[in-house]
Design a protein around this motif. Structure first.
Motif, PDB file in Angstrom:
ATOM      1  N   PHE A  55     -51.177 -38.522 -66.759  1.00  0.00           N
ATOM      2  CA  PHE A  55     -52.324 -38.687 -65.871  1.00  0.00           C
ATOM      3  C   PHE A  55     -53.098 -39.968 -66.155  1.00  0.00           C
ATOM      4  O   PHE A  55     -54.171 -40.194 -65.604  1.00  0.00           O
ATOM      5  N   GLY A  56     -52.546 -40.829 -67.012  1.00  0.00           N
ATOM      6  CA  GLY A  56     -53.264 -42.019 -67.452  1.00  0.00           C
ATOM      7  C   GLY A  56     -53.535 -43.027 -66.353  1.00  0.00           C
ATOM      8  O   GLY A  56     -54.494 -43.800 -66.436  1.00  0.00           O
ATOM      9  N   ALA A  57     -52.687 -43.064 -65.311  1.00  0.00           N
ATOM     10  CA  ALA A  57     -52.856 -44.056 -64.250  1.00  0.00           C
ATOM     11  C   ALA A  57     -53.683 -43.544 -63.083  1.00  0.00           C
ATOM     12  O   ALA A  57     -53.838 -44.248 -62.078  1.00  0.00           O
ATOM     13  N   LEU A  58     -54.238 -42.335 -63.202  1.00  0.00           N
ATOM     14  CA  LEU A  58     -54.950 -41.719 -62.083  1.00  0.00           C
ATOM     15  C   LEU A  58     -56.456 -41.919 -62.203  1.00  0.00           C
ATOM     16  O   LEU A  58     -57.006 -42.031 -63.299  1.00  0.00           O
ATOM     17  N   ASP A  59     -57.129 -41.950 -61.066  1.00  0.00           N
ATOM     18  CA  ASP A  59     -58.585 -42.015 -61.051  1.00  0.00           C
ATOM     19  C   ASP A  59     -59.160 -40.726 -61.642  1.00  0.00           C
ATOM     20  O   ASP A  59     -58.516 -39.666 -61.588  1.00  0.00           O
ATOM     21  N   PRO A  60     -60.398 -40.779 -62.194  1.00  0.00           N
ATOM     22  CA  PRO A  60     -60.972 -39.600 -62.854  1.00  0.00           C
ATOM     23  C   PRO A  60     -60.995 -38.347 -61.994  1.00  0.00           C
ATOM     24  O   PRO A  60     -60.689 -37.255 -62.474  1.00  0.00           O
ATOM     25  N   GLY A  61     -61.365 -38.474 -60.722  1.00  0.00           N
ATOM     26  CA  GLY A  61     -61.428 -37.292 -59.862  1.00  0.00           C
ATOM     27  C   GLY A  61     -60.071 -36.662 -59.654  1.00  0.00           C
ATOM     28  O   GLY A  61     -59.919 -35.438 -59.724  1.00  0.00           O
ATOM     29  N   ILE A  62     -59.069 -37.507 -59.401  1.00  0.00           N
ATOM     30  CA  ILE A  62     -57.712 -37.008 -59.210  1.00  0.00           C
ATOM     31  C   ILE A  62     -57.185 -36.422 -60.514  1.00  0.00           C
ATOM     32  O   ILE A  62     -56.500 -35.397 -60.514  1.00  0.00           O
ATOM     33  N   ARG A  63     -57.535 -37.050 -61.624  1.00  0.00           N
ATOM     34  CA  ARG A  63     -57.083 -36.547 -62.919  1.00  0.00           C
ATOM     35  C   ARG A  63     -57.626 -35.143 -63.173  1.00  0.00           C
ATOM     36  O   ARG A  63     -56.909 -34.269 -63.675  1.00  0.00           O
ATOM     37  N   ALA A  64     -58.875 -34.904 -62.825  1.00  0.00           N
ATOM     38  CA  ALA A  64     -59.448 -33.567 -63.001  1.00  0.00           C
ATOM     39  C   ALA A  64     -58.683 -32.539 -62.177  1.00  0.00           C
ATOM     40  O   ALA A  64     -58.432 -31.413 -62.643  1.00  0.00           O
ATOM     41  N   ASP A  65     -58.294 -32.901 -60.961  1.00  0.00           N
ATOM     42  CA  ASP A  65     -57.496 -31.986 -60.134  1.00  0.00           C
ATOM     43  C   ASP A  65     -56.140 -31.712 -60.783  1.00  0.00           C
ATOM     44  O   ASP A  65     -55.643 -30.572 -60.761  1.00  0.00           O
ATOM     45  N   MET A  66     -55.529 -32.758 -61.361  1.00  0.00           N
ATOM     46  CA  MET A  66     -54.229 -32.588 -62.015  1.00  0.00           C
ATOM     47  C   MET A  66     -54.352 -31.706 -63.257  1.00  0.00           C
ATOM     48  O   MET A  66     -53.450 -30.927 -63.573  1.00  0.00           O
ATOM     49  N   HIS A  67     -55.480 -31.826 -63.971  1.00  0.00           N
ATOM     50  CA  HIS A  67     -55.700 -30.962 -65.134  1.00  0.00           C
ATOM     51  C   HIS A  67     -55.740 -29.491 -64.706  1.00  0.00           C
ATOM     52  O   HIS A  67     -55.127 -28.632 -65.353  1.00  0.00           O
ATOM     53  N   GLU A  68     -56.448 -29.224 -63.632  1.00  0.00           N
ATOM     54  CA  GLU A  68     -56.533 -27.850 -63.142  1.00  0.00           C
ATOM     55  C   GLU A  68     -55.162 -27.331 -62.720  1.00  0.00           C
ATOM     56  O   GLU A  68     -54.784 -26.193 -63.021  1.00  0.00           O
ATOM     57  N   LEU A  69     -54.391 -28.176 -62.041  1.00  0.00           N
ATOM     58  CA  LEU A  69     -53.043 -27.796 -61.638  1.00  0.00           C
ATOM     59  C   LEU A  69     -52.172 -27.531 -62.853  1.00  0.00           C
ATOM     60  O   LEU A  69     -51.447 -26.529 -62.910  1.00  0.00           O
ATOM     61  N   MET A  70     -52.234 -28.432 -63.848  1.00  0.00           N
ATOM     62  CA  MET A  70     -51.393 -28.293 -65.034  1.00  0.00           C
ATOM     63  C   MET A  70     -51.728 -27.020 -65.798  1.00  0.00           C
ATOM     64  O   MET A  70     -50.835 -26.292 -66.248  1.00  0.00           O
ATOM     65  N   ARG A  71     -53.019 -26.720 -65.939  1.00  0.00           N
ATOM     66  CA  ARG A  71     -53.410 -25.484 -66.628  1.00  0.00           C
ATOM     67  C   ARG A  71     -52.870 -24.256 -65.908  1.00  0.00           C
ATOM     68  O   ARG A  71     -52.372 -23.325 -66.529  1.00  0.00           O
ATOM     69  N   GLY A  72     -52.980 -24.268 -64.577  1.00  0.00           N
ATOM     70  CA  GLY A  72     -52.506 -23.123 -63.810  1.00  0.00           C
ATOM     71  C   GLY A  72     -51.005 -22.920 -63.940  1.00  0.00           C
ATOM     72  O   GLY A  72     -50.532 -21.786 -64.107  1.00  0.00           O
ATOM     73  N   LEU A  73     -50.241 -24.008 -63.873  1.00  0.00           N
ATOM     74  CA  LEU A  73     -48.785 -23.903 -63.997  1.00  0.00           C
ATOM     75  C   LEU A  73     -48.392 -23.427 -65.388  1.00  0.00           C
ATOM     76  O   LEU A  73     -47.486 -22.591 -65.543  1.00  0.00           O
ATOM     77  N   TRP A  74     -49.057 -23.949 -66.413  1.00  0.00           N
ATOM     78  CA  TRP A  74     -48.727 -23.541 -67.782  1.00  0.00           C
ATOM     79  C   TRP A  74     -49.079 -22.070 -68.009  1.00  0.00           C
ATOM     80  O   TRP A  74     -48.300 -21.323 -68.603  1.00  0.00           O
ATOM     81  N   GLU A  75     -50.236 -21.640 -67.528  1.00  0.00           N
ATOM     82  CA  GLU A  75     -50.631 -20.243 -67.713  1.00  0.00           C
ATOM     83  C   GLU A  75     -49.693 -19.295 -66.977  1.00  0.00           C
ATOM     84  O   GLU A  75     -49.447 -18.174 -67.423  1.00  0.00           O
ATOM     85  N   LYS A  76     -49.132 -19.752 -65.856  1.00  0.00           N
ATOM     86  CA  LYS A  76     -48.223 -18.901 -65.084  1.00  0.00           C
ATOM     87  C   LYS A  76     -46.838 -18.843 -65.717  1.00  0.00           C
ATOM     88  O   LYS A  76     -46.244 -17.763 -65.843  1.00  0.00           O
TER      89      LYS A  76
END
Length: 269
Positions: free
Chosen positions: A168-189
């Motif tokens: 996520f290093g090349a992403l803007d902060p707002g988009i990065r936050a969305d990717m964090h939420e997505l990544m957490r959800g996929l990992w928890e599932k």
């Protein structure tokens, strides 16, 4: 028995040690964040896990057996730059992972097999929020969407281990936050085991259940390359609240010398 085990592992390039005497046990389903100063061996460690490199000595074990000698379908990988096929649509980019598994020479499926692969690929695109982009090419979607596509491509084959190299290093902060939420959800599932290299300390705490800090604990001013790096801190992240982050990041900041690379201290605003 640990899912992944490293015992007195060393890696040299020629006579230069890059990693020295790593000993580590990782349980199945852990999310391991990896931080450290530039040049401290994070990328080499990542390549060992991917099996692009082999240890010089020591043991690297998976379920008590020797680590695979080359990359395979049990390890998905997502890089910082968008590693998708530019000539394929989003749907085709995800489906091709299944095509390579079932037909490695032709990378093509037909009839019922193709229909089943399309259905699975669409389900994965929906999971990462790209269902509406199924027929678009990578250059027609944003950087954040391309990283979602890279994740979908890696996860469609249901790897046991997911390797993330500053994804996520090349992403803007707002988009990065969305990717964090997505990544957490996929990992928890799915509960796959994750290793994520990052320069963002806050990101490491936000996503990981465990934080590894790499550094060189021995430095010879007359021969700076005489010693390799090792894991200097192995911190559990039990609660993802602000207090935990402040306490653990303060510990890392206090004990990591600023003179040897400050990138470990970076934070996303």
């Amino acid at each position: 028995m640990s899912f992944i085990s490293m015992k007195h592992l060393w890696k040299h390039y020629g006579h230069k040690p890059v990693l020295e005497n790593l000993t580590l046990d990782v349980a199945k389903g852990e999310f391991v964040s990896i931080v450290g100063a530039s040049g401290c061996g994070k990328s080499t460690f990542f390549r060992l896990l991917l099996a692009e490199e082999q240890p010089t000595r020591g043991q690297l074990l998976l379920n008590g057996k020797a680590w695979p000698s080359e990359p395979d379908a049990d390890r998905g990988v997502v890089f910082q730059r968008y590693s998708v096929f530019p000539h394929l649509t989003c749907l085709q980019n995800v489906r091709v992972a299944l095509e390579f598994r079932q037909s490695p020479l032709l990378a093509r499926l037909f009839g019922g097999a193709k229909k089943e692969a399309d259905e699975r690929a669409m389900a994965m695109l929906e999971a990462v929020g790209l269902a509406q982009a199924r027929d678009r090419y990578p250059h027609e979607i944003s950087g954040g969407m391309q990283q979602r596509l890279a994740l979908a491509q890696s996860l469609i084959r249901e790897p046991e281990i997911l390797l993330l190299d500053e994804p996520f290093g090349a992403l803007d902060p707002g988009i990065r936050a969305d990717m964090h939420e997505l990544m957490r959800g996929l990992w928890e599932k799915h509960k796959f085991t994750v290793f994520m290299v990052t320069h963002d300390l806050k990101e490491g705490f936000a996503l990981g259940t465990r934080l590894l800090v790499f550094d060189r604990v021995r430095v010879d001013p007359q021969a700076p390359d005489a010693y390799g790096a090792t894991i200097t801190y192995d911190l559990p992240v039990r609660r993802r609240d602000r207090q935990t982050y402040n306490e653990l990041s303060a510990e890392v900041r206090t004990r990591m010398p600023l003179s040897r690379g400050t990138d470990v201290l970076e934070e996303t605003p």
